[in-house]
Design an enzyme around this catalytic site. Structure first.
Site, PDB file in Angstrom:
ATOM      1  N   HIS A 105      -0.562  -7.090  -2.207  1.00  0.00           N
ATOM      2  CA  HIS A 105      -0.189  -5.989  -1.067  1.00  0.00           C
ATOM      3  C   HIS A 105      -1.637  -6.336   0.352  1.00  0.00           C
ATOM      4  O   HIS A 105      -2.346  -5.757  -0.647  1.00  0.00           O
ATOM      5  CB  HIS A 105       0.383  -4.860  -1.131  1.00  0.00           C
ATOM      6  N   SER A 152      -2.232  -3.393  -6.409  1.00  0.00           N
ATOM      7  CA  SER A 152      -3.167  -4.574  -5.632  1.00  0.00           C
ATOM      8  C   SER A 152      -4.727  -3.298  -5.389  1.00  0.00           C
ATOM      9  O   SER A 152      -5.618  -3.939  -5.288  1.00  0.00           O
ATOM     10  CB  SER A 152      -2.528  -3.896  -4.522  1.00  0.00           C
ATOM     11  N   GLU A 191       2.556   4.105  -8.887  1.00  0.00           N
ATOM     12  CA  GLU A 191       3.322   3.024  -8.238  1.00  0.00           C
ATOM     13  C   GLU A 191       2.554   2.122  -6.867  1.00  0.00           C
ATOM     14  O   GLU A 191       1.779   2.278  -7.552  1.00  0.00           O
ATOM     15  CB  GLU A 191       4.832   3.828  -7.861  1.00  0.00           C
TER      16      GLU A 191
END
Lengths: 476, 423
Positions: A50, A341, A336
């Protein structure tokens, strides 16, 4: 053997942390409950690196995501992991959602996300012709990418092991005792000793934490996915998200690092261990994904699967802290999304915590940051391939037709760190059996190779460890 | 670089039959490339009988049928290489460049004036079916189980449920039973079986194995190994009816839910595929839309009998040979007849007929979309009826064909030929 650091959990965070610690003269081990690394959240997730515009500024998630995504670009080269910086696009479908995009953009800027900008609906459709007519605007993040999460985990663990770390599989931790500055971490009759312990047990992190008196509650959230044939991988080039809202969040449509198309995930609270696939879940994926694009050809689905997010009821943010009850015990809880990333940055962060706590961290000059993937053969030129085949004819023998995987690559996966010991472990490392026939042709050959290499009978070969046996005996 | 007139990709029944036909037509410089360690293809693991009734007028096992063709290949001295995978096809300056790989020589290229694709097909896996539930060990395609049992002498399980009544599933129901396993039931999501009638009789009825139609596996149970499945009736939209479900304890689920032509190579070469057959779009010579590249057998469309594979492959082999003999010069094309799929017809092979005046009678194969009884099979050209034949029964599991006369084609070389079921 007494270790300086024992890491509980062979997921992407545990593996990268082990690798990070091998940059120092430390004795490190990873304790994994299952027969292989990357079997929890690191196996079944979206595989997205991300940009980092989603987390609230100032949180660990924001800081570690942006930093992790930056480190990832170097890391994947060192570890020979398939990664593609394809960029991401968050879609808005009405004016209200366009407003929300602006908020996400501002958040991203505050978090220091590079290559982030807003575009019109027309521009989005021009860049991605498969998008639905109703797209009204999009937030583009060119620094986002896609990666194979278990490939990264295996490579990180392998590189850590090549540099001297130990991996203990089938080691579900059952008790942790501290005595005179030494931890004894037990798994039934088995035990190891370590000065520091890091709880990186993912969905099981609360259970492990409870062993030293720390209270957290993991509330696993299941995400179901549909994976489509490589022929569909070009439907979109960006990872396509939707603005979080009434339709839930997170049903993405994305190419994968290996060229398939991924659609999902759902998000349902569930129990630990529940990775069942449901008709309702698959229907939901299709319904929500249809807002982004109606051009997904579900006849080309080759696999549906589900994973669990290690969400924590106690905090929206990652919990990365020293235990309040046990000395030299670090808790990594609620890792989570954007955990994948962030993982490279979490590893560095944890190393710094250890240093600050007084662990002697002398640089390891012989640390080798590079590892060659067992899939390296496939990336070579014709000349390069011929050289390898000459040296080892097994590279000229094709086993998996769908994904073009040779015997040489499968043998490398079984022989290199961390060794593949089951069919699924071979599959995750080499992609043999991951194509459109899902192992229809190659399964029998790989069973044979696994048996031969490990010196066991074919009836002892499992799909994924435990009693997941492939065969029950001989014919009459 | 190696040079051949014809390179045939695949040494199964299709590839061998194509090779022999090309050879017998006068093209002797042929190479068959086979990825397995011997010629024969999937027939090598089909140890049951029932092969060859049409082709040889007697009942053979799969390996016997394959051996007959392997012998014919050997008698003709046709070259073949085994343990060799074809990686890609590309248009060369003259013909096609075929890139292959094996352990002995590594990656290398072969120049071919013509190529015949005969890679066969594969089975539709669990993933493509999206069956809900867990993902334990013990779920196999019927063909994988067949290889374990027949080639490796290993049993994949003892308590078996089979989903899909394709022929391999039916054959494996009997095979597993003969090996001492208990086959509880064969479930078929459609209201009819996709397999040959004779297989239902000989493999299920004779062994008291129930066939449940309009029934599917609604859920797979078990953590590490399959412990059971929930089977359920489906409605007319093939959605599960939860009220009509039952749990069956078993350790193995075999899937026989359709075959998919294996066309990676074909599509990577940019050759157009028919979305229904999953194989290349071909003309009556089985020539694809890439000049000099032909296709035959199960890579073109899934056949019910190997006998028809041989027949079709002989057409492709002979055509490839003609193509070479004529120096790639095509006979003057008078036009192309388009074949239209009328009521009830799912697909046809060929999809079109190039009319040159030199055509002989053309056999058009097709499959129907559901079971038909007491219907007429009507063929028309440009709206005018060419023929109509009474059909007692037609089923999706059995391939049908119509013969189109030369005179019909010559009279309307750019016409539209329609094949339809009149109910």
């Amino acid at each position: 053997m007494k270790y300086d650091v024992a890491i509980i959990g062979g997921g992407v965070v545990g593996a990268l942390t082990a690798r990070e610690l091998m940059k120092y003269k430390l004795r490190v081990c990873v304790l994994e409950a299952k027969d292989d690394v990357a079997l929890g959240a690191s196996r079944a997730n979206s595989g997205i690196v991300h940009g980092g515009f989603d987390p609230v500024p100032g949180t660990l998630k924001a800081k570690l995501n942006v930093e992790g995504t930056r480190i990832m670009k170097t890391l994947v080269r060192e570890l020979d992991v398939h990664y593609r910086q394809n960029g991401s696009m968050v879609l808005a479908f009405c004016e209200e959602e366009v407003e929300h995009l602006k908020k996400l953009y501002e958040r991203g800027i505050a978090n220091g996300v590079p290559e982030l900008y807003l575009i019109s609906g027309e521009e989005a459709k021009k860049r991605e012709p498969a998008l639905s007519e109703s797209v009204a605007g999009a937030l583009v993040c060119d620094s986002a990418g896609i990666i194979c999460p278990y490939d990264l985990t295996v490579a990180a663990m392998g590189n850590a092991m090549d540099n001297g770390a130990d991996l203990f599989c089938d080691f579900p931790v059952t008790a942790i005792e501290e005595n005179g500055g030494i931890y004894t971490v037990k798994s039934g009759e088995k035990a190891i000793e370590a000065t520091y312990v890091i709880n990186s047990a993912g969905v099981g992190a609360d259970t492990v934490a409870a062993m030293v008196g720390d209270k957290y509650t993991i509330t696993p959230k299941k995400g179901e996915y549909l994976l489509l044939d490589r022929s569909e991988g070009g439907l979109v080039s960006y990872t396509i998200f939707q603005v979080p809202g009434a339709f839930g969040k997170g049903i993405l449509v994305s190419p994968t690092a290996d060229g398939n198309l991924l659609v999902g995930p759902t998000s349902e609270l569930t129990e630990k261990g529940d990775v069942t696939i449901t008709l309702a879940g698959l229907d939901k994926i299709k319904a929500i994904a249809a807002r982004s694009t109606e051009k997904i050809n579900y006849r080309k689905v080759i696999k549906s699967f589900a994973g669990l997010r290690s969400s924590c009821a106690d905090s929206e943010d990652f919990i990365i802290e020293f235990s309040k009850n046990a000395p030299r015990f670090i808790e990594l809880v609620g890792i989570e999304s954007p955990g994948l990333s962030s993982a490279p940055a979490i590893a560095v962060y944890v190393a710094e915590m250890l240093r600050a706590d007084g662990l002697a961290m002398e640089a390891n000059e012989s640390f080798n940051p590079t590892r060659t993937s067992c899939r390296h053969f496939g990336t070579l030129s014709m000349e390069g391939k011929n050289e390898m085949i000459k040296a080892d004819p097994a590279f000229g023998h094709l086993i998996c037709r769908c994904e073009t995987v040779t015997e040489g690559e499968i043998l490398a996966a079984i022989r290199q760190n961390p060794p593949a010991r089951s069919l699924d472990a071979v599959k995750r490392r080499t992609r043999a059996g991951m194509g459109r026939c899902q192992g229809g042709f190659c399964t029998t050959f790989i069973t044979e190779l696994l048996a031969k290499e490990q010196g066991i009978d074919e009836t002892e070969v499992t799909k994924f460890g435990g009693s997941s046996y492939m065969l029950c005996g001989k014919t009459k | 670089m190696m040079n051949y007139d014809i390179v045939i990709v695949g040494g199964g029944p299709a590839g061998m039959a194509a090779a022999c036909a090309a050879y017998d037509n006068g093209t002797e410089n042929i190479l068959i490339v086979e990825r397995d360690n011997a010629l024969g293809g999937i027939l090598r693991q089909c140890i049951h009988n029932g092969f060859g009734l049409h082709r040889f007028g007697e009942e053979l096992t799969g390996p016997e049928y394959a051996a007959r063709y392997a012998k014919m290949v050997a008698e003709r001295g046709i070259d073949y290489i085994v343990d060799t995978m074809v990686l890609s096809l590309e248009k060369g300056e003259e013909g096609t460049v075929v890139t292959v790989m094996n352990s002995e020589r590594g990656v290398f290229c072969i120049n071919a004036k013509a190529v015949i694709l005969a890679m066969g097909c594969r089975e539709r896996p669990r993933g493509a079916l999206s069956i809900p539930g867990t993902r334990p060990a013990g779920v196999y395609t019927a063909g994988t189980a067949q290889r374990y049992v027949n080639i490796k002498g290993k049993m994949p399980g003892k308590n078996v449920v089979i989903l899909g009544s394709g022929d391999i599933g039916l054959i494996m129901a009997r095979r597993m039973t003969l090996e001492g396993a208990k086959v509880h039931v064969v479930c078929e999501i459609m209201p009819y079986s996709g397999g040959l009638n004779r297989n239902i009789v000989q493999c299920l009825n004779d062994f008291d194995i129930p066939l449940k139609l309009s029934t599917t596996v609604a859920k797979i149970h078990g953590g590490e190994r399959v412990t059971g499945v929930t089977i359920a009736k489906v409605d007319s939209n093939m959605r599960v009816i939860p009220e009509e479900s039952e749990y069956i304890e078993c350790d193995t689920l075999l899937l026989s839910c359709g075959l998919l032509p294996e066309n990676e190579l074909t599509s990577a070469a940019g050759i157009a595929l028919d979305p229904i057959t999953g194989g290349a779009v071909v003309n009556e010579n089985r020539e694809t839309e890439m000049e000099g590249v032909f296709a035959c057998g199960n890579v073109l469309h899934v056949h019910d009998l190997v006998d028809y594979v041989s027949e079709e492959s002989a057409v492709a082999g002979k055509s490839a040979s003609e193509y070479i003999k004529n120096g790639a010069k095509k006979a003057a094309l008078m036009g192309t007849v388009k074949i239209e799929k009328g009521n009830g017809v799912r697909y046809t092979v060929p999809q079109k007929i190039d009319v040159t005046g030199a055509n002989e009678e053309v056999k058009v194969y097709f499959r129907v979309g559901k079971i038909y009884e007491g219907v007429n099979l009507k063929v028309s050209m440009n709206g005018e009826q060419v023929s109509s034949a009474k059909k007692r029964k037609m089923a999706p599991g059995e391939m049908e064909f119509v013969k189109i006369k030369k005179s019909v084609l010559d009279a309307a070389p750019n016409g539209t030929l329609k094949i339809e079921i009149v109910e």
